[in-house]
Design a protein around this motif. Structure first.
Motif, PDB file in Angstrom:
ATOM      1  N   ILE A   1      -1.417  19.338 -16.768  1.00 36.96           N
ATOM      2  CA  ILE A   1      -2.523  18.550 -17.345  1.00 36.96           C
ATOM      3  C   ILE A   1      -2.054  17.115 -17.605  1.00 36.96           C
ATOM      4  CG2 ILE A   1      -3.941  18.247 -19.410  1.00 36.96           C
ATOM      5  CD1 ILE A   1      -4.141  21.359 -19.503  1.00 36.96           C
ATOM      6  N   GLU A   2      -0.859  16.961 -18.164  1.00 32.70           N
ATOM      7  CA  GLU A   2      -0.322  15.628 -18.442  1.00 32.70           C
ATOM      8  C   GLU A   2      -0.130  14.829 -17.155  1.00 32.70           C
ATOM      9  OE1 GLU A   2       3.215  15.947 -20.816  1.00 32.70           O
ATOM     10  OE2 GLU A   2       2.221  17.158 -22.372  1.00 32.70           O
ATOM     11  N   LYS A   3       0.332  15.509 -16.095  1.00 34.02           N
ATOM     12  CA  LYS A   3       0.512  14.846 -14.803  1.00 34.02           C
ATOM     13  C   LYS A   3      -0.818  14.334 -14.263  1.00 34.02           C
ATOM     14  CE  LYS A   3       4.862  14.852 -13.484  1.00 34.02           C
ATOM     15  NZ  LYS A   3       5.563  13.600 -13.134  1.00 34.02           N
TER      16      LYS A   3
ATOM     17  N   HIS B   1       0.837  -1.213   0.000  1.00 34.11           N
ATOM     18  CA  HIS B   1       0.000   0.000   0.000  1.00 34.11           C
ATOM     19  C   HIS B   1       0.868   1.259   0.000  1.00 34.11           C
ATOM     20  CE1 HIS B   1      -3.389   2.580   0.646  1.00 34.11           C
ATOM     21  NE2 HIS B   1      -2.961   2.975   1.827  1.00 34.11           N
ATOM     22  N   TYR B   2       1.962   1.211   0.742  1.00 33.91           N
ATOM     23  CA  TYR B   2       2.878   2.362   0.813  1.00 33.91           C
ATOM     24  C   TYR B   2       3.389   2.741  -0.576  1.00 33.91           C
ATOM     25  CZ  TYR B   2       7.275   4.851   1.585  1.00 33.91           C
ATOM     26  OH  TYR B   2       8.307   5.756   1.527  1.00 33.91           O
ATOM     27  N   LYS B   3       3.774   1.749  -1.358  1.00 33.68           N
ATOM     28  CA  LYS B   3       4.310   2.018  -2.697  1.00 33.68           C
ATOM     29  C   LYS B   3       3.265   2.715  -3.578  1.00 33.68           C
ATOM     30  CE  LYS B   3       7.698  -1.745  -2.695  1.00 33.68           C
ATOM     31  NZ  LYS B   3       8.037  -3.090  -3.237  1.00 33.68           N
ATOM     32  N   GLN B   4       2.017   2.245  -3.489  1.00 33.68           N
ATOM     33  CA  GLN B   4       0.945   2.837  -4.288  1.00 33.68           C
ATOM     34  C   GLN B   4       0.670   4.285  -3.868  1.00 33.68           C
ATOM     35  OE1 GLN B   4      -0.665   2.121  -6.890  1.00 33.68           O
ATOM     36  NE2 GLN B   4      -2.497   3.408  -6.835  1.00 33.68           N
ATOM     37  N   VAL B   5       0.572   4.501  -2.547  1.00 32.22           N
ATOM     38  CA  VAL B   5       0.271   5.852  -2.038  1.00 32.22           C
ATOM     39  C   VAL B   5       1.411   6.811  -2.364  1.00 32.22           C
ATOM     40  CG1 VAL B   5      -0.308   7.241  -0.019  1.00 32.22           C
ATOM     41  CG2 VAL B   5      -1.130   4.907  -0.170  1.00 32.22           C
ATOM     42  N   LYS B   6       2.635   6.345  -2.182  1.00 29.54           N
ATOM     43  CA  LYS B   6       3.791   7.207  -2.431  1.00 29.54           C
ATOM     44  C   LYS B   6       3.852   7.641  -3.895  1.00 29.54           C
ATOM     45  CE  LYS B   6       8.796   7.526  -1.808  1.00 29.54           C
ATOM     46  NZ  LYS B   6      10.045   6.791  -1.517  1.00 29.54           N
ATOM     47  N   LYS B   7       3.606   6.698  -4.794  1.00 28.27           N
ATOM     48  CA  LYS B   7       3.640   6.999  -6.230  1.00 28.27           C
ATOM     49  C   LYS B   7       2.582   8.054  -6.589  1.00 28.27           C
ATOM     50  CE  LYS B   7       2.905   4.867 -10.773  1.00 28.27           C
ATOM     51  NZ  LYS B   7       2.512   3.618 -11.479  1.00 28.27           N
ATOM     52  N   LEU B   8       1.364   7.824  -6.107  1.00 31.33           N
ATOM     53  CA  LEU B   8       0.274   8.746  -6.432  1.00 31.33           C
ATOM     54  C   LEU B   8       0.511  10.117  -5.801  1.00 31.33           C
ATOM     55  CD1 LEU B   8      -2.591   8.639  -7.877  1.00 31.33           C
ATOM     56  CD2 LEU B   8      -3.486   8.664  -5.557  1.00 31.33           C
ATOM     57  N   SER B   9       0.950  10.104  -4.548  1.00 35.55           N
ATOM     58  CA  SER B   9       1.193  11.366  -3.835  1.00 35.55           C
ATOM     59  C   SER B   9       2.258  12.194  -4.550  1.00 35.55           C
ATOM     60  CB  SER B   9       1.631  11.060  -2.400  1.00 35.55           C
ATOM     61  OG  SER B   9       1.691  12.226  -1.632  1.00 35.55           O
TER      62      SER B   9
ATOM     63  N   GLY C   1      -1.984  11.365 -15.907  1.00 33.74           N
ATOM     64  CA  GLY C   1      -1.244  10.221 -15.350  1.00 33.74           C
ATOM     65  C   GLY C   1      -1.830   9.756 -14.029  1.00 33.74           C
ATOM     66  N   VAL C   2      -2.322  10.692 -13.229  1.00 30.26           N
ATOM     67  CA  VAL C   2      -2.958  10.349 -11.948  1.00 30.26           C
ATOM     68  C   VAL C   2      -4.181   9.469 -12.191  1.00 30.26           C
ATOM     69  CG1 VAL C   2      -4.332  11.302 -10.039  1.00 30.26           C
ATOM     70  CG2 VAL C   2      -2.130  12.331 -10.621  1.00 30.26           C
ATOM     71  N   MET C   3      -4.989   9.822 -13.182  1.00 26.06           N
ATOM     72  CA  MET C   3      -6.205   9.040 -13.472  1.00 26.06           C
ATOM     73  C   MET C   3      -5.862   7.621 -13.925  1.00 26.06           C
ATOM     74  SD  MET C   3      -8.895  11.770 -15.133  1.00 26.06           S
ATOM     75  CE  MET C   3      -7.797  12.499 -16.357  1.00 26.06           C
ATOM     76  N   LYS C   4      -4.758   7.490 -14.641  1.00 26.92           N
ATOM     77  CA  LYS C   4      -4.336   6.155 -15.077  1.00 26.92           C
ATOM     78  C   LYS C   4      -3.765   5.355 -13.902  1.00 26.92           C
ATOM     79  CE  LYS C   4      -3.259   7.507 -19.846  1.00 26.92           C
ATOM     80  NZ  LYS C   4      -2.182   7.780 -20.816  1.00 26.92           N
ATOM     81  N   ALA C   5      -3.044   6.048 -13.018  1.00 28.47           N
ATOM     82  CA  ALA C   5      -2.403   5.362 -11.877  1.00 28.47           C
ATOM     83  C   ALA C   5      -3.422   4.879 -10.856  1.00 28.47           C
ATOM     84  CB  ALA C   5      -1.401   6.299 -11.204  1.00 28.47           C
ATOM     85  N   GLU C   6      -4.531   5.621 -10.696  1.00 26.71           N
ATOM     86  CA  GLU C   6      -5.530   5.235  -9.702  1.00 26.71           C
ATOM     87  C   GLU C   6      -6.936   5.391 -10.275  1.00 26.71           C
ATOM     88  OE1 GLU C   6      -7.194   3.507  -7.716  1.00 26.71           O
ATOM     89  OE2 GLU C   6      -5.587   3.692  -6.248  1.00 26.71           O
ATOM     90  N   PRO C   7      -7.371   4.390 -11.080  1.00 22.84           N
ATOM     91  CA  PRO C   7      -8.704   4.482 -11.689  1.00 22.84           C
ATOM     92  C   PRO C   7      -9.836   4.003 -10.780  1.00 22.84           C
ATOM     93  CG  PRO C   7      -7.568   2.526 -12.479  1.00 22.84           C
ATOM     94  CD  PRO C   7      -6.614   3.216 -11.541  1.00 22.84           C
TER      95      PRO C   7
ATOM     96  N   THR D   1      -9.892  10.764  -9.585  1.00 25.43           N
ATOM     97  CA  THR D   1     -10.349  11.147 -10.918  1.00 25.43           C
ATOM     98  C   THR D   1     -11.086  12.479 -10.851  1.00 25.43           C
ATOM     99  OG1 THR D   1     -10.535   8.834 -11.598  1.00 25.43           O
ATOM    100  CG2 THR D   1     -11.768  10.443 -12.891  1.00 25.43           C
ATOM    101  N   ASN D   2     -11.925  12.637  -9.820  1.00 24.41           N
ATOM    102  CA  ASN D   2     -12.651  13.909  -9.639  1.00 24.41           C
ATOM    103  C   ASN D   2     -11.673  15.073  -9.473  1.00 24.41           C
ATOM    104  OD1 ASN D   2     -14.864  12.267  -9.635  1.00 24.41           O
ATOM    105  ND2 ASN D   2     -15.442  12.621  -7.514  1.00 24.41           N
ATOM    106  N   LEU D   3     -10.651  14.855  -8.639  1.00 22.74           N
ATOM    107  CA  LEU D   3      -9.659  15.900  -8.401  1.00 22.74           C
ATOM    108  C   LEU D   3      -8.907  16.235  -9.686  1.00 22.74           C
ATOM    109  CD1 LEU D   3      -8.009  17.747  -6.502  1.00 22.74           C
ATOM    110  CD2 LEU D   3      -6.523  15.787  -6.047  1.00 22.74           C
TER     111      LEU D   3
END
Length: 498
Positions: free
Chosen positions: A286-288, A259-267, A291-297, A303-305
């Motif tokens: 915008i590109e970043k 979980h740490y790896k996922q949160v750290k990447k997204l953060s 990438g956020v939407m792809k990393a955490e769908p 996605t809202n943010l």
């Protein structure tokens, strides 16, 4: 009779007797020193405790226990320091030891019963309060606490029964009283947290789970659950903090590490996107966010943010049509978000759709009445709407609000050539052309002058006679931006293009 042996035995007995006297004298000295040392540590502990220096007081009570492990008072007093430090779990063994050494020590019984009751151990607390009441049946505190222990037992049963029946609201009501009596019971807090989650209130679940990380030793499960809850709410920084606490307890914990790896990447992606916005690199931001939407769908909040911030960025880069599309989608996903409505209003302004801009700003104000940005934006949108019903210089030249000076001049030259009065023959056509030409020249003058354009974008027409009168104290202004009107003389005017 062997007198030699008898004489020898007598000598040994004399030696033993002398040794015994010497040892007694030495023991008295040791015990005297020990008693003095104990009294010193107890007195220092008492003074430091009274002064609020708890760590120092505890050190002296540790020393007192080390010197004499059979003194029930040293355990009791050390337990008092642990309680003052908020370490009830550490106080409990000392109180138990004090009771073992002195079973009729009612103060220790009472104190232990109170701790057990707060920890939710109703049966054990019940036994302690009854032990106090046997020699002192009128002990008021013991009677009151015994009644609480009996209530607690019943309430715990009611809460569990309601939970298992799926009556989570009823379980929460019972657990409120349980936790009021037993604030140090992690099991009941965890149960109520689960009830809150099942009734759709994750924030209250977090409030109940947070104390359990201190109420249980090595509570990695609680830290992970807290991190997951914060993550689901979009609170990625706090999610990162909680999962790090889990890894402090065990850096190889498989669930926490994943979980740490996922949160750290997204953060990292989210923080980087916001830094790009601050640096006015909106296209990169915008590109970043894409990438956020792809990393955490799977977590809707992210996605809202991302949609909200892409909407904001598209407005910043003055891409009106794209901004309206993305902002509209973001608004559908999060209808009560005032920031999205504010940004879409700005996109409508860029698109010169002032009525819709006013509508969005009004709706945004319903959700955030205290925002200065929204209040000022609504006032500006209303002014622009009013101006558009008179003269809109952007529409006159047929350029967007994002047009640069070169584009404005190019549009002006094209229209000026088209509408020059010399191109028309009849008097009516000439008059109509003159009016159009003046508007075109006025538009060019306002939109190529940074100060005048800024005023117009803020909802004020710098060439409006009413504004001129207000600024000049009532003196007449000129709609024509030059000190003369080239068409007033009625003579032939030849316009020369550079």
């Amino acid at each position: 009779m062997d007198w030699g042996r008898l004489t020898g035995l007598s000598g040994v007995l004399c030696s033993l007797s002398l040794l015994s006297v010497i040892m007694d004298l030495q023991l008295d000295g040791v015990l005297g020193a020990t008693r003095g040392e104990i009294e010193y540590h107890l007195e220092m502990g008492r003074k430091l405790l009274a002064a609020g220096q708890l760590a120092e007081a505890l050190s002296h009570y540790h020393s007192a226990v080390d010197v004499d492990s059979k003194n029930y008072l040293t355990y009791y007093k050390r337990a008092a320091v642990f309680l003052a430090m908020g370490k009830s779990r550490s106080a409990l063994p000392d109180l138990t030891r004090a009771i073992q050494l002195k079973p009729d020590f009612l103060a220790a019984r009472m104190q232990r019963g109170n701790i057990l009751l707060k920890q939710g151990n109703a049966l054990e607390a019940h036994d302690d309060f009854e032990a106090v009441l046997r020699p002192s049946p009128d002990h008021a505190d013991a009677l009151e606490q015994l009644a609480k222990a009996e209530d607690l037992e019943e309430l715990q049963e009611d809460a569990r029964a309601a939970y298992h029946q799926g009556n989570y609201g009823g379980a929460i009501l019972a657990l409120e009283r349980v936790i009021e009596i037993s604030p140090w019971d992690p099991e009941m807090r965890e149960l109520r947290a689960d009830c809150y989650l099942r009734t759709g209130d994750p924030q209250k679940a977090i409030q109940d789970l947070a104390p359990t990380t201190r109420l249980r030793n090595d509570n990695r499960a609680a830290f992970l659950k807290l991190s997951l809850l914060h993550y689901s709410l979009g609170e990625h920084h706090e999610a990162l903090n909680q999962v790090r606490e889990c890894l402090k307890l065990d850096q190889d914990d498989k669930d926490c590490l994943g979980h740490y790896k996922q949160v750290k990447k997204l953060s990292k992606q989210l923080d980087s996107a916001e830094e790009l916005i601050k640096a006015e690199r909106c296209q990169d931001a915008i590109e970043k966010y894409e990438g956020v939407m792809k990393a955490e769908p799977h977590v809707p909040h992210y996605t809202n943010l991302a949609k909200e911030r892409i909407c904001f960025c598209l407005v910043k880069v003055k891409s009106a049509t794209d901004a309206i599309d993305v902002c509209s989608e973001a608004h559908q996903r999060d209808p009560r978000n005032a920031k999205i409505l504010r940004d879409r209003a700005e996109a409508f302004i860029l698109n010169q759709d002032y009525e819709k801009a006013v509508e969005d700003y009004q709706e945004a104000q319903e959700f955030d009445n205290d925002s200065n940005d929204i209040r000022e934006g609504l006032e500006r949108a209303r002014k622009l709407l009013k101006l558009s019903r008179k003269r809109d210089y952007y529409k006159i030249l047929g350029v967007s609000r994002a047009a640069n000076k070169q584009e404005i001049i190019k549009a002006y030259r094209k229209l000026a050539q088209q509408w020059h009065p010399d191109n028309f023959q009849s008097e009516n056509e000439k008059k109509e052309a003159e009016k159009k030409f003046i508007d075109i020249a006025s538009a060019k003058e306002v939109l190529t002058d940074p100060e005048m354009r800024q005023k117009f974008d803020a909802g004020e027409d710098p060439l409006d006679p009413e504004n001129q009168q207000q600024q000049d104290g009532g003196h007449n202004g000129h709609a024509w931006p030059f000190p003369f009107n080239p068409f007033e003389s009625g003579g032939s005017f030849h316009f020369k293009f550079q």
